[in-house]
Design an enzyme around this catalytic site. Structure first.
Site, short mmCIF file in Angstrom:
data_model
loop_
_atom_site.label_atom_id
_atom_site.label_comp_id
_atom_site.label_asym_id
_atom_site.label_seq_id
_atom_site.Cartn_x
_atom_site.Cartn_y
_atom_site.Cartn_z
N GLU A 121 0.83 -1.21 0.00
CA GLU A 121 0.00 0.00 0.00
C GLU A 121 0.85 1.25 0.00
O GLU A 121 1.93 1.30 0.61
CB GLU A 121 -0.90 0.03 1.24
CG GLU A 121 -2.04 -0.96 1.18
CD GLU A 121 -3.22 -0.54 2.06
OE1 GLU A 121 -3.24 0.61 2.52
OE2 GLU A 121 -4.12 -1.37 2.25
N CYS A 149 2.57 8.58 1.82
CA CYS A 149 2.93 7.63 2.87
C CYS A 149 3.37 6.35 2.18
O CYS A 149 2.57 5.70 1.51
CB CYS A 149 1.73 7.38 3.78
SG CYS A 149 2.05 6.20 5.11
N CYS A 156 4.81 -6.64 7.97
CA CYS A 156 5.66 -6.07 9.01
C CYS A 156 5.91 -7.11 10.09
O CYS A 156 4.97 -7.78 10.53
CB CYS A 156 5.00 -4.83 9.62
SG CYS A 156 6.01 -4.01 10.88
N CYS A 164 2.89 -4.83 16.21
CA CYS A 164 2.27 -3.91 17.16
C CYS A 164 0.80 -4.27 17.30
O CYS A 164 0.10 -4.49 16.30
CB CYS A 164 2.43 -2.47 16.69
SG CYS A 164 4.16 -1.93 16.58
N CYS A 179 -2.04 -2.34 15.30
CA CYS A 179 -1.75 -2.00 13.90
C CYS A 179 -2.16 -3.13 12.97
O CYS A 179 -1.80 -4.29 13.18
CB CYS A 179 -0.26 -1.72 13.74
SG CYS A 179 0.25 -1.34 12.05
N GLU A 216 8.70 -1.92 8.90
CA GLU A 216 9.63 -1.22 9.79
C GLU A 216 10.84 -0.78 8.96
O GLU A 216 11.68 -1.60 8.57
CB GLU A 216 10.06 -2.16 10.93
CG GLU A 216 11.28 -1.72 11.72
CD GLU A 216 11.21 -0.29 12.24
OE1 GLU A 216 12.07 0.53 11.85
OE2 GLU A 216 10.30 0.01 13.04
N HIS A 260 4.41 5.35 21.88
CA HIS A 260 3.09 4.76 22.20
C HIS A 260 2.89 4.36 23.66
O HIS A 260 1.82 3.87 24.01
CB HIS A 260 2.79 3.56 21.31
CG HIS A 260 2.92 3.83 19.85
ND1 HIS A 260 2.49 5.01 19.28
CD2 HIS A 260 3.44 3.08 18.85
CE1 HIS A 260 2.74 4.97 17.98
NE2 HIS A 260 3.32 3.82 17.69
N CYS A 305 -3.27 6.06 9.65
CA CYS A 305 -2.15 5.49 10.41
C CYS A 305 -2.60 4.26 11.18
O CYS A 305 -3.58 4.29 11.92
CB CYS A 305 -1.61 6.55 11.37
SG CYS A 305 -0.21 6.01 12.34
#
Length: 356
Positions: A107, A120, A127, A131, A134, A175, A229, A346
């Protein structure tokens, strides 16, 4: 859990290819390449102009080249992807699903405002950081993106909007500092070959031991954004499994080294999750962590995904958290993400049509 403590991971995950695509090469490298094909030196400049300035997707598109040579070079890859799917949110943010040569989907998101166009970009297919809040991490990890696959995302958005890209954020899938070599090469290409200022580029990271320090050694003028976070180690480990390998104190020490080496402040990203990390005590802890730090905090109210039941805090709660940081002298901005309705905000990126 994926080990991220040394260069072996990056080397093992780096995409290898028997033929290097032309996209991502400098003008000097393209000139060397055309000479190996028996063409005059000036063809290198022409090739550079057509790839980066005119968006040529194959050598057949480059009409200034001799037809016979173009025909013999049909199998040479420029390195452009195909748009697999495209969706537009009410705020005019556009999400692109791009199909790579090996069939994998990534994406990229185009975020327009009155004065700028931000892209972005993704740095990996999936990934490995997992997280908990996410969507990308929920889908697992496949591989790193090559330099040309990163640069292609910017050219694709620029062409689709028919507008020059002004800003780039490495906040898409993946990442970036696990794929540091290709990300740095892409930054240099975007700066030198496409003409986007390094100060208009942001590299976001959860934090990989030693990699922030190594990034500083490249002397880039990019903005470093660290996904924090949480205001303490136990909570951060709960939200970010990889944080178990990288204590918060060590991460912040490395960030201070980055500031000392580059002279550039660090931005800290902090996703606000209702009732979990948005309390007054968390704001106090966060301000203590960042005391005396050349930094800026971006507060991001949580963007929902299907897999977990976290909630976005109320605007009042967000304002209270913000006011607490300001009262402690912390520079802070609240960032409500664009593209929420199309799962382009996000934390929502995934290689599917969910939400379209």
């Amino acid at each position: 859990m994926v080990s991220t403590t040394n260069d072996s991971l990056e080397g093992a995950l780096t995409t290898q290819s028997t033929h290097r695509p032309l996209l991502g090469m400098t003008q000097a490298e393209l000139t060397d390449w055309v000479q190996t094909q028996g063409q005059p030196t000036y063809r290198g400049k022409q090739l550079h102009q057509w790839i980066y300035g005119k968006g040529a997707r194959s050598l057949a598109d480059i009409t200034v080249f001799p037809k016979t040579w173009r025909q013999t070079m049909e199998q040479v890859s420029v390195g452009r992807s195909e748009i697999h799917h495209r969706s537009i949110a009410p705020d005019q943010t556009v999400k692109f699903l791009l199909r790579l040569d090996d069939g994998h989907i990534i994406e990229a998101v185009g975020i327009p405002t009155e004065k700028r166009l931000t892209v972005c970009v993704s740095s990996q297919v999936g990934c490995p950081m997992a997280c908990d809040f996410c969507a990308t991490g929920k889908g697992g990890f496949i591989r790193n993106l090559a330099t040309h696959e990163i640069v292609d995302q910017v050219l694709t958005v620029q062409e689709d909007f028919a507008q020059r890209v002004s800003n780039i954020v490495f906040m898409g899938m993946g990442e970036p500092l696990i794929n540091a070599h290709n990300v740095v090469q892409a930054v240099k290409c975007l700066n030198q070959d496409i003409g986007i200022g390094q100060r208009s580029i942001t590299i976001s990271t959860v934090g990989i031991p030693g990699q922030i320090r190594r990034l500083a050694q490249h002397n880039l003028q990019v903005t470093l954004a660290v996904s924090l976070h949480a205001s303490n180690q136990p909570l951060r480990t709960q939200l970010i499994p990889s944080a178990q390998q990288y204590p918060l104190k060590d991460l912040l020490d490395e960030c201070r080294e980055y500031v000392a080496i580059t002279g550039r402040r660090v931005t800290f990203e902090y996703v606000l999750l209702a009732g979990l990390n948005d309390c007054e005590d968390h704001a106090v802890e966060l301000s203590q962590l960042l005391r005396g730090f050349q930094s800026h905090v971006n507060l991001i109210p949580y963007n929902p995904i299907d897999e977990v039941d976290y909630q976005r805090p109320s605007r009042q709660r967000v304002n209270q958290f913000t006011d607490s940081l300001k009262a402690a002298g912390v520079a802070v901005t609240v960032r409500y993400s664009r593209g929420l309705e199309k799962d382009a905000a996000c934390g929502q990126l995934r290689a599917s049509k969910v939400g379209d």
